[in-house]
Design an enzyme around this catalytic site. Structure first.
Site, PDB file in Angstrom:
ATOM      1  N   ARG A   1     -25.342   8.828  39.461  1.00 31.04           N
ATOM      2  CA  ARG A   1     -26.299   8.677  38.355  1.00 31.04           C
ATOM      3  C   ARG A   1     -26.619  10.019  37.697  1.00 31.04           C
ATOM      4  O   ARG A   1     -26.601  11.057  38.353  1.00 31.04           O
ATOM      5  CB  ARG A   1     -27.609   8.068  38.875  1.00 31.04           C
ATOM      6  CG  ARG A   1     -27.490   6.601  39.198  1.00 31.04           C
ATOM      7  CD  ARG A   1     -28.767   6.047  39.786  1.00 31.04           C
ATOM      8  NE  ARG A   1     -29.021   6.545  41.132  1.00 31.04           N
ATOM      9  CZ  ARG A   1     -30.021   6.134  41.900  1.00 31.04           C
ATOM     10  NH1 ARG A   1     -30.871   5.243  41.451  1.00 31.04           N
ATOM     11  NH2 ARG A   1     -30.186   6.614  43.124  1.00 31.04           N
TER      12      ARG A   1
ATOM     13  N   ASP B   1     -23.813   9.183  44.914  1.00 33.72           N
ATOM     14  CA  ASP B   1     -24.681   8.836  43.796  1.00 33.72           C
ATOM     15  C   ASP B   1     -24.106   9.459  42.532  1.00 33.72           C
ATOM     16  O   ASP B   1     -24.014  10.671  42.429  1.00 33.72           O
ATOM     17  CB  ASP B   1     -26.106   9.362  44.074  1.00 33.72           C
ATOM     18  CG  ASP B   1     -27.162   8.684  43.226  1.00 33.72           C
ATOM     19  OD1 ASP B   1     -26.809   8.196  42.131  1.00 33.72           O
ATOM     20  OD2 ASP B   1     -28.329   8.653  43.653  1.00 33.72           O
TER      21      ASP B   1
HETATM   22  N1  LIG Z   1     -22.752   1.959  44.907  1.00 37.32           N
HETATM   23  C1  LIG Z   1     -23.713   1.192  45.427  1.00 37.32           C
HETATM   24  N2  LIG Z   1     -24.832   1.020  44.713  1.00 37.32           N
HETATM   25  C2  LIG Z   1     -25.803   0.273  45.259  1.00 37.32           C
HETATM   26  C3  LIG Z   1     -25.682  -0.334  46.520  1.00 37.32           C
HETATM   27  N3  LIG Z   1     -26.805  -1.023  46.773  1.00 37.32           N
HETATM   28  C4  LIG Z   1     -27.622  -0.832  45.710  1.00 37.32           C
HETATM   29  N4  LIG Z   1     -27.018  -0.057  44.791  1.00 37.32           N
HETATM   30  C5  LIG Z   1     -27.537   0.468  43.518  1.00 37.32           C
HETATM   31  O1  LIG Z   1     -28.474   1.472  43.828  1.00 37.32           O
HETATM   32  C6  LIG Z   1     -29.366   1.613  42.762  1.00 37.32           C
HETATM   33  C7  LIG Z   1     -30.764   1.646  43.323  1.00 37.32           C
HETATM   34  O2  LIG Z   1     -30.882   2.852  43.975  1.00 37.32           O
HETATM   35  P1  LIG Z   1     -31.623   3.027  45.355  1.00 37.32           P
HETATM   36  O3  LIG Z   1     -30.831   4.046  46.098  1.00 37.32           O
HETATM   37  O4  LIG Z   1     -31.913   1.704  46.000  1.00 37.32           O
HETATM   38  O5  LIG Z   1     -33.009   3.555  45.043  1.00 37.32           O
HETATM   39  P2  LIG Z   1     -33.384   4.882  44.340  1.00 37.32           P
HETATM   40  O6  LIG Z   1     -33.497   4.473  42.920  1.00 37.32           O
HETATM   41  O7  LIG Z   1     -32.477   6.006  44.652  1.00 37.32           O
HETATM   42  O8  LIG Z   1     -34.763   5.227  45.038  1.00 37.32           O
HETATM   43  P3  LIG Z   1     -36.111   4.434  44.968  1.00 37.32           P
HETATM   44  O9  LIG Z   1     -36.806   5.011  43.779  1.00 37.32           O
HETATM   45  O10 LIG Z   1     -36.808   4.753  46.234  1.00 37.32           O
HETATM   46  O11 LIG Z   1     -35.815   2.976  44.841  1.00 37.32           O
HETATM   47  C8  LIG Z   1     -29.103   0.461  41.818  1.00 37.32           C
HETATM   48  O12 LIG Z   1     -28.330   0.959  40.720  1.00 37.32           O
HETATM   49  C9  LIG Z   1     -28.253  -0.497  42.652  1.00 37.32           C
HETATM   50  O13 LIG Z   1     -27.337  -1.239  41.858  1.00 37.32           O
HETATM   51  C10 LIG Z   1     -24.468  -0.135  47.244  1.00 37.32           C
HETATM   52  O14 LIG Z   1     -24.295  -0.590  48.362  1.00 37.32           O
HETATM   53  N5  LIG Z   1     -23.521   0.629  46.634  1.00 37.32           N
END
Ligand SMILES: Nc1nc2c(ncn2[C@@H]2O[C@H](COP(=O)(O)OP(=O)(O)OP(=O)(O)O)[C@@H](O)[C@H]2O)c(=O)[nH]1
Ligand SMILES: [Zn+2]
Length: 357
Positions: free
Chosen positions: A291, A289
Site C-alpha cells: 500500500r 504490504d
Molecule cells: N494480501 C493480503 N491482503 C489481505 C489479507 N487479508 C486481508 N487483506 C487486506 O488487508 C487490508 C487490511 O489491512 P489490515 O492489515 O487488516 O489492517 P491495517 O489497515 O494494516 O491496520 P488496522 O488499521 O489495524 O486495521 C485490506 O486491504 C484487506 O483486503 C491477506 O491474507 N492477504
C-alpha cells in the site's frame, strides 16, 4: 517537442498498464519489449521468441522460493531456455502449483548490466495488479506499430511519485451508523483507483478529528468473510463516529494490501495450502504490504485535517501518517471481529507486521 494533443508521460504510463492487462507488449527505453507473463498468449510468445533471447524477470521474493540467484537486490533476471514454453513461464510466475510440482530449475540468472528496464517492467505489472513477472526481449529493429513506448527511468519515477488526487463529486448519504453522512469521491491523475472519504457530521477542522484509514476488502467488507477483521472494523469505526457525532473514514481502494483482489485470492489459495498471510504474499512475489500510505495523508490534508485521533491497531500506519505531515494525537484501538477463522491471521499480523492485539 510533444504535441499538446499527444500523451504525456503519465498518460503513456496509463496506457502501458492497460496494455499489459490485455496481453500487449510495451516498449521500454526504445530497446526492450516487455510483456506480463500472466496475460501472455502462446502466439505472442512465439512472435517474441523470433526477436531474440528471452529474459524472465521475477522479484527477489519469488526468486528466493524458486532458488534462483538474485544479483539485482529486488529482482532476478532469468534466462529463458530455448525449449521453454508458456506453461514453464507461468509455473515460474504463479506459485499455485509450487507444492505439487516443486522442481522448476535449475534456473540461470543474468548478472551485470543495467536492471532498470527489468525494474520498470515489474513495477508496471504490479500497478496493473497482475502477478509480478515480466518477459523481456531486446528490440533491435524499428518499434512495432501501435505499441506504447515508455522511458524506463521516467516510468519508475512516475510510479513512485506521490499521486495527485482531485475531488470529483460529493453528496449526502445517510447511514445506519450516522444519518449526517457525506461521501466524497477522489480521482488520481495517474489513472489508478479512485478513493473515497466518508465525512460524518461536521468535523471541526481546528480540532483533531476521529479518523479511520480503511483499506478495501471486498471479502470482508461486502461478503462478511470471517477470514479477516475488516468488515467489523469498518462498521465499528462508522459506529464510533456516529456516536461521537463527527469523524472521517477514508475508504482506500488498496484491496489486498495493494495487490488487488485477483492476487489476494491467489494468496488465499496459498493460505489454504498452509502458508500464512505474509508468506503467501512473498511466494507470489509481493512485499507483505504494497500500500501507498501517502494517499491517505494527502486525502486528509485535502479535506482540511492535519491532526487526527486514528482508529487503528497498526503502529506502522501511525508512523506513515506522521511522516507525511499528519499529526496523530492519539491512537484509538479498534479491536473487533476476532473469530475462530481469523485468529491465526490476526496472530500473524501481530507477530510479523507489528499489529497490536
Ligand atoms: N494480501 C493480503 N491482503 C489481505 C489479507 N487479508 C486481508 N487483506 C487486506 O488487508 C487490508 C487490511 O489491512 P489490515 O492489515 O487488516 O489492517 P491495517 O489497515 O494494516 O491496520 P488496522 O488499521 O489495524 O486495521 C485490506 O486491504 C484487506 O483486503 C491477506 O491474507 N492477504
Ligand atoms: Zn479483510
Amino acid at each position: 517537442m510533444l504535441s499538446p494533443l499527444g500523451p504525456t508521460p503519465i498518460e503513456r504510463l496509463n496506457r502501458a498498464r492497460a496494455d499489459l492487462r490485455i496481453g500487449l507488449p510495451v516498449v521500454l527505453s526504445r530497446r526492450t519489449l516487455a510483456v506480463a507473463v500472466e496475460t501472455l498468449g502462446a502466439d505472442r510468445l512465439a512472435a517474441l521468441r523470433g526477436l531474440g533471447p528471452l529474459t524472465l524477470v521475477l522479484t527477489s521474493w519469488r526468486a528466493e522460493t524458486l532458488k534462483a540467484r538474485v544479483y539485482d537486490n529486488d529482482l532476478a533476471r532469468i534466462r529463458v531456455p530455448e525449449d521453454a514454453d508458456l506453461a514453464w513461464l507461468q509455473a515460474l510466475a504463479d506459485p499455485a502449483d509450487d507444492l505439487r510440482v516443486p522442481m522448476k530449475g535449475p534456473l540461470a540468472s543474468e548478472r551485470g548490466g543495467d536492471a532498470t528496464v527489468a525494474r520498470a517492467a515489474i513495477a508496471l505489472a504490479k500497478t496493473a495488479h497482475l502477478l509480478p513477472a515480466a518477459l523481456l526481449v531486446p528490440l533491435d529493429g524499428p518499434v512495432p506499430e501501435g505499441l506504447t513506448c515508455l522511458d524506463a527511468d521516467e516510468a519508475l519515477r512516475e510510479l513512485s511519485a506521490e499521486t495527485v488526487l482531485a475531488p470529483v463529486s460529493a453528496a449526502r448519504v445517510p447511514m445506519r451508523a450516522a444519518e449526517k453522512g457525506r461521501l466524497h469521491i477522489f480521482r488520481p491523475d495517474d489513472g489508478g483507483e479512485e478513493h473515497y472519504a466518508v465525512e460524518i457530521g461536521a468535523p471541526d477542522r481546528a480540532q483533531p478529528v476521529l479518523a479511520r484509514l480503511h483499506s478495501a476488502c471486498f471479502t470482508g467488507d461486502v461478503l462478511g468473510s470471517l477470514k479477516c477483521d475488516c468488515g467489523p472494523q469498518l462498521h465499528a469505526a462508522l459506529d464510533h463516529m456516529g456516536r461521537d457525532g463527527s469523524g472521517v473514514l477514508l475508504y482506500l481502494n488498496q484491496e489486498g494490501r495493494g495487490i488487488g483482489l485477483a492476487n489476494k485470492m491467489r494468496a488465499y489459495s496459498l493460505q489454504d495450502q498452509g502458508f500464512d498471510t505474509v508468506e503467501a504474499n512473498h511466494r507470489l512475489g509481493f512485499e507483505d504490504d504494497e500500500r501507498d500510505f501517502r494517499i491517505g495523508a494527502a486525502l486528509l490534508r485535502r479535506l482540511g485535517f492535519d491532526r487526527v485521533r486514528l482508529l487503528t491497531n497498526n503502529p506502522a500506519k501511525v508512523r506513515m501518517l506522521e511522516s507525511h505531515g499528519i499529526e496523530v494525537v492519539e491512537r484509538v484501538p479498534l479491536k473487533v471481529g476476532l473469530n475462530h477463522f481469523n485468529a491465526g491471521y490476526l496472530a500473524t499480523k501481530a507477530a510479523k507486521s507489528g499489529h497490536l492485539l
